[in-house]
Each structure stands twice: as structure tokens, then as C-alpha cells.
Design a protein around this motif. Structure first.
Motif, PDB file in Angstrom:
ATOM      1  N   UNK A  57       0.830  -1.192   0.000  1.00 31.66           N
ATOM      2  CA  UNK A  57       0.000   0.000   0.000  1.00 31.66           C
ATOM      3  C   UNK A  57       0.876   1.257   0.000  1.00 31.66           C
ATOM      4  N   UNK A  58       0.364   2.312  -0.640  1.00 31.82           N
ATOM      5  CA  UNK A  58       1.069   3.589  -0.605  1.00 31.82           C
ATOM      6  C   UNK A  58       0.907   4.201   0.769  1.00 31.82           C
ATOM      7  N   UNK A  59       1.981   4.770   1.257  1.00 33.28           N
ATOM      8  CA  UNK A  59       1.953   5.455   2.544  1.00 33.28           C
ATOM      9  C   UNK A  59       2.631   6.806   2.374  1.00 33.28           C
ATOM     10  N   UNK A  60       2.385   7.688   3.312  1.00 34.07           N
ATOM     11  CA  UNK A  60       2.903   9.044   3.190  1.00 34.07           C
ATOM     12  C   UNK A  60       3.850   9.421   4.311  1.00 34.07           C
ATOM     13  N   UNK A  61       4.440  10.601   4.123  1.00 30.91           N
ATOM     14  CA  UNK A  61       5.368  11.184   5.093  1.00 30.91           C
ATOM     15  C   UNK A  61       4.890  12.594   5.408  1.00 30.91           C
ATOM     16  N   UNK A  62       4.934  12.963   6.679  1.00 28.15           N
ATOM     17  CA  UNK A  62       4.706  14.341   7.067  1.00 28.15           C
ATOM     18  C   UNK A  62       6.049  14.917   7.472  1.00 28.15           C
ATOM     19  N   UNK A  63       6.376  16.060   6.891  1.00 27.59           N
ATOM     20  CA  UNK A  63       7.639  16.740   7.158  1.00 27.59           C
ATOM     21  C   UNK A  63       7.303  18.100   7.776  1.00 27.59           C
ATOM     22  N   UNK A  64       7.931  18.406   8.904  1.00 30.32           N
ATOM     23  CA  UNK A  64       7.677  19.660   9.608  1.00 30.32           C
ATOM     24  C   UNK A  64       8.993  20.406   9.759  1.00 30.32           C
ATOM     25  N   UNK A  65       8.932  21.710   9.523  1.00 27.55           N
ATOM     26  CA  UNK A  65      10.079  22.580   9.799  1.00 27.55           C
ATOM     27  C   UNK A  65       9.584  23.698  10.701  1.00 27.55           C
ATOM     28  N   UNK A  66      10.244  23.885  11.848  1.00 29.68           N
ATOM     29  CA  UNK A  66       9.854  24.958  12.762  1.00 29.68           C
ATOM     30  C   UNK A  66      11.025  25.902  12.969  1.00 29.68           C
ATOM     31  N   UNK A  67      10.717  27.182  12.839  1.00 30.81           N
ATOM     32  CA  UNK A  67      11.701  28.218  13.112  1.00 30.81           C
ATOM     33  C   UNK A  67      10.976  29.390  13.765  1.00 30.81           C
ATOM     34  N   UNK A  68      11.730  30.295  14.357  1.00 34.03           N
ATOM     35  CA  UNK A  68      11.111  31.451  14.995  1.00 34.03           C
ATOM     36  C   UNK A  68      12.151  32.377  15.581  1.00 34.03           C
ATOM     37  N   UNK A  69      11.663  33.497  16.065  1.00 34.76           N
ATOM     38  CA  UNK A  69      12.539  34.496  16.674  1.00 34.76           C
ATOM     39  C   UNK A  69      13.111  33.946  17.976  1.00 34.76           C
ATOM     40  N   UNK A  70      14.447  33.983  18.074  1.00 38.22           N
ATOM     41  CA  UNK A  70      15.111  33.502  19.269  1.00 38.22           C
ATOM     42  C   UNK A  70      16.180  34.489  19.689  1.00 38.22           C
ATOM     43  N   UNK A  71      16.441  34.536  20.983  1.00 46.49           N
ATOM     44  CA  UNK A  71      17.450  35.441  21.516  1.00 46.49           C
ATOM     45  C   UNK A  71      18.818  35.067  20.958  1.00 46.49           C
ATOM     46  N   UNK A  72      19.483  36.041  20.313  1.00 48.11           N
ATOM     47  CA  UNK A  72      20.798  35.795  19.718  1.00 48.11           C
ATOM     48  C   UNK A  72      21.913  36.392  20.568  1.00 48.11           C
ATOM     49  N   UNK A  73      21.647  37.576  21.156  1.00 43.77           N
ATOM     50  CA  UNK A  73      22.674  38.204  21.979  1.00 43.77           C
ATOM     51  C   UNK A  73      22.050  39.294  22.849  1.00 43.77           C
TER      52      UNK A  73
END
Length: 117
Positions: free
Chosen positions: A7-23
């Protein structure tokens, strides 16, 4: 009845990014915070069946016509958590081997340095 391995099956791909403290900078008794867009590690998502999901071998109309119980072909019931995805240090996460159907993605943990709202 077990599902076919073809049977055909699928993949879910998630990418999460956001504002983060850099300095931070201390200037004239003030603290200045600088943020940058960056990948979020450790975010978690539940993949939830949004409907009853059956094997692809199922032809409901035909089976009902012959009195076959379609529940024997049920893989996931609506509302079942079928997978959990956790993002890696690059912000990516995957769930594979999912039967074809409709799913909801529910964020359960925001990840390192991010607040879940």
C-alpha cells in the motif's frame, strides 16, 4: 485482516523556526536584546487521525453490498494519535509510514527557547 505491505503510505515533514534570543548588550544601564530567526529544536507535534483511516484495499460500497464488516479494515480511528514528531537541531521533524488519509498536526511542546501559545 492485515494491511498489504504494498500500500502507498505518506510522510509528514515539519520545519519549525522562529525568533530567538541571539545576543544581549548592556548599554547605559539598559539591556538590549537582539533576536534572530533560527530553527527550533525540541518542538513536539502529535499527528492525529482527522477521520477513520482504512487500508487502501477497502471499497466500502462493495464490501457493504456483500455484508462484509469494514471495521476489519480500520487502521486508525478518528482522534487516534498515530505518531509524534520532535524537531532536530536544524528544526526538521518527520513521521513516515502513514496511511493515506486526513490528519491534524497538534503542537504539544514549543521547543527550546520558544513559548507554546
Amino acid at each position: 485482516m492485515p494491511a498489504s505491505k504494498y500500500e502507498q503510505k505518506g510522510i509528514i515533514e515539519i520545519y519549525k523556526h522562529g525568533e530567538q534570543l541571539a545576543s544581549t548588550e548592556v548599554s547605559e544601564e539598559k539591556i538590549l536584546f537582539k533576536y534572530e530567526d533560527a530553527p527550533v529544536e525540541g518542538a513536539q507535534f502529535n499527528i492525529v487521525a482527522a477521520e477513520d483511516i482504512y487500508t487502501q484495499e477497502l471499497d466500502k460500497a462493495l464490501l457493504s453490498q456483500y455484508g462484509v464488516n469494514v471495521d476489519d479494515y480500520l487502521i486508525y480511528s478518528e482522534g487516534d494519535v498515530v505518531a509524534t514528531i520532535t524537531t532536530d537541531r536544524h528544526g526538521w521533524g518527520y513521521a513516515s509510514g502513514l496511511y493515506i488519509g486526513n490528519y491534524k498536526i497538534v503542537e504539544t511542546v514549543a521547543g527550546n527557547g520558544v513559548v507554546l501559545n
